[in-house]
Scaffold this active site. Sequence first.
Site, short mmCIF file in Angstrom:
data_model
loop_
_atom_site.label_atom_id
_atom_site.label_comp_id
_atom_site.label_asym_id
_atom_site.label_seq_id
_atom_site.Cartn_x
_atom_site.Cartn_y
_atom_site.Cartn_z
CG ASN A 170 -2.10 -1.32 1.02
OD1 ASN A 170 -2.36 -1.64 0.52
ND2 ASN A 170 -1.95 -2.10 2.68
CD GLU A 198 -6.02 7.66 1.90
OE1 GLU A 198 -6.76 6.96 2.83
OE2 GLU A 198 -5.51 7.90 1.92
#
Length: 686
Positions: A235, A288
Amino acid sequence: MFKKILIANRGEIACRVIKTARRMGIATVAIHSDADRSALHVRMADEAVHIGPAPANQSYIVIDRVMQAIRDTGAEAVHPGYGFLSENPRFAEALAAEGVAFIGPPVGAIEAMGDKITSKKLAAEAGVSTVPGHMGLIEDADEAARIAAGIGYPVMIKASAGGGGKGMRIAWNDDEAREGFQSSKNEAASSFGDDRIFIEKFVTQPRHIEIQVLADGHGNCIYLGERECSIQRRNQKVIEEAPSPFLDPETRARMGEQAVALAQAVGYTSAGTVEFIVDGDRNFYFLEMNTRLQVEHPVTELITGVDLVEQMIRVAAGEKLALGQDDVTLTGWAIESRLYAEDPYRGFLPSTGRLTRYRPPAETAAGPMVASGKWVGQDDGASPVGEDAAIRNDTGVFEGGEISIYYDPMIAKLCTWAPDRAQAIEAMRVALDAFEIEGIGHNLPFLSAVMDHPRFVSGEITTAFIAEEYPDGFAGVTPDETARRRIAAAVAAMARVGEIRRARISGRMDNHERTVGDDWVVSIAGALLPVTIAADRDGATVRFEDGTTHRVASDWRPGQPLARLDVDGAPLILKVGKITGGYRVRSRGADLDVRVYTPRQAELLAHMPEKSDADTSRMLLCPMPGLVVRLHVGEGDEVQQGQALCTIEAMKMENILRAERRGTVARINAAEGDSLAVDAVILEFE
């Protein structure tokens, strides 16, 4: 406009902000911990203030210490960079109470968008498509497993206050959900001081594409195109580019308009990034919003000509945006490669130590950033990538400096710009080849391998690229036959130059160079290749047994660590290190020991015994410099394959070491809290 700003950060982003502030005529203040007394950002700033011990939670993220540095220096504004206090509303509030400008968004926007749980709820209320998930707080690991099962595996477990890949885990079953929840919670508490966790559906085969927004305090908000950030490991973004090779103009416009709408809904000002996950049909879902400058902001700057740091400073000073949406144009292509202090041959584990050699390629200017007068790199010499391409290197290190265990392992962000994607990739290949780093493990070979990977070159990438293409880790690149021949010819010619030098020094050489033979045998990638070298003033012609030849020209001399050669009219850059009988050669992700023998030496080589490696099969070795967070077993315990043995924390990331097979623990050589070096023996098996 401000006369003095303080940068509440360190490393390359602090250096980056200083460059723009200097161009704007603004004085800068750096802060530093014990570990960063001699750091590059400290050297570059006009003033520097010591704020505490090396750990970030005792220095860089201690608000009171940063505030005292502001008072002591009279700074009028603070740029937080990214990470640390950049998305901490309490810090923004403290600045406001002191009458100091925060070069970032309002506190309300930070609270609304900086918290990932709240931001997803607000996005859904605003009509933005979001990924299914559980936004409520989760009490324990068992509840995490129940929620994950209800959403449907696989799921992503994420820290609410997270960023930079920290506090994130993918779980495919209940056991992984429980374990991932606890590890994410621990990492979040350590990195952000906030251990709240949420869970959302993990979309398989996704692309990670983000929109850069820019807003002022006068109601103006624009988007500056997108960045493709799909090349990720754990990630953590590794390679980014702008624009995306996947989006069409219509999708770009819809994503940009949604990003602007979301920013305006929370009263956003300054630079920010709205991140989306995009599937194969170009459906996109809000992930986000990062209420700060992103690590990968340079690629947006390179294709738009907009200095985002300058715009952040001007917005914080109350100015209106000087450009509207119709003024934004995307020109050319830019790629960013993140150079990390991590060893790709050891599972990308962090590496620390001294940079005994750090020589990036010369920064060169081209493209929109230059045309706008906002170039923040340096023109350091002749361009290795040609006049139509640019190299920019954002860094916070220098040769002789230390890579510390306490902070993010990033060494530099190497960027290239060119008129199109193919040229930008080629420029990056050349720039990576010319980048010299020694003394620590680093991921340059891996970055080079990605640039040559057919799937990356085609643009057919997803966030699963690294996991799918390197499922067993990175073991280096094996050059094809053509590449091996070119390297073999080059090293043979280089070895001949070295032999001539040795002969002259020893007095064996007459004026006609007759004592250096023409026949040699090159050992490369397990093969012995007999060659004949015919040299002249302009280079050497290397002939192989099958009659093929390669023409090699270079001004390389023995002892130079970088060899720039021309082989059959095409450039070849080799990183060169002397070894017995030849050279260690690195090029385009390949790491080869190439030796050059006389025919007689090659004949005798077959009778030489091979040295065997030491047996460490009964030991658990520490794979990286790190801190022992937890020992999961004791002496005498029987363990099963895959069982957790020890948790090591390095650079704020937890790494669980597991048993490779069944066994019994005979001896434990480390204790919780110990700092270990690479290959330290943690425990031994019977």
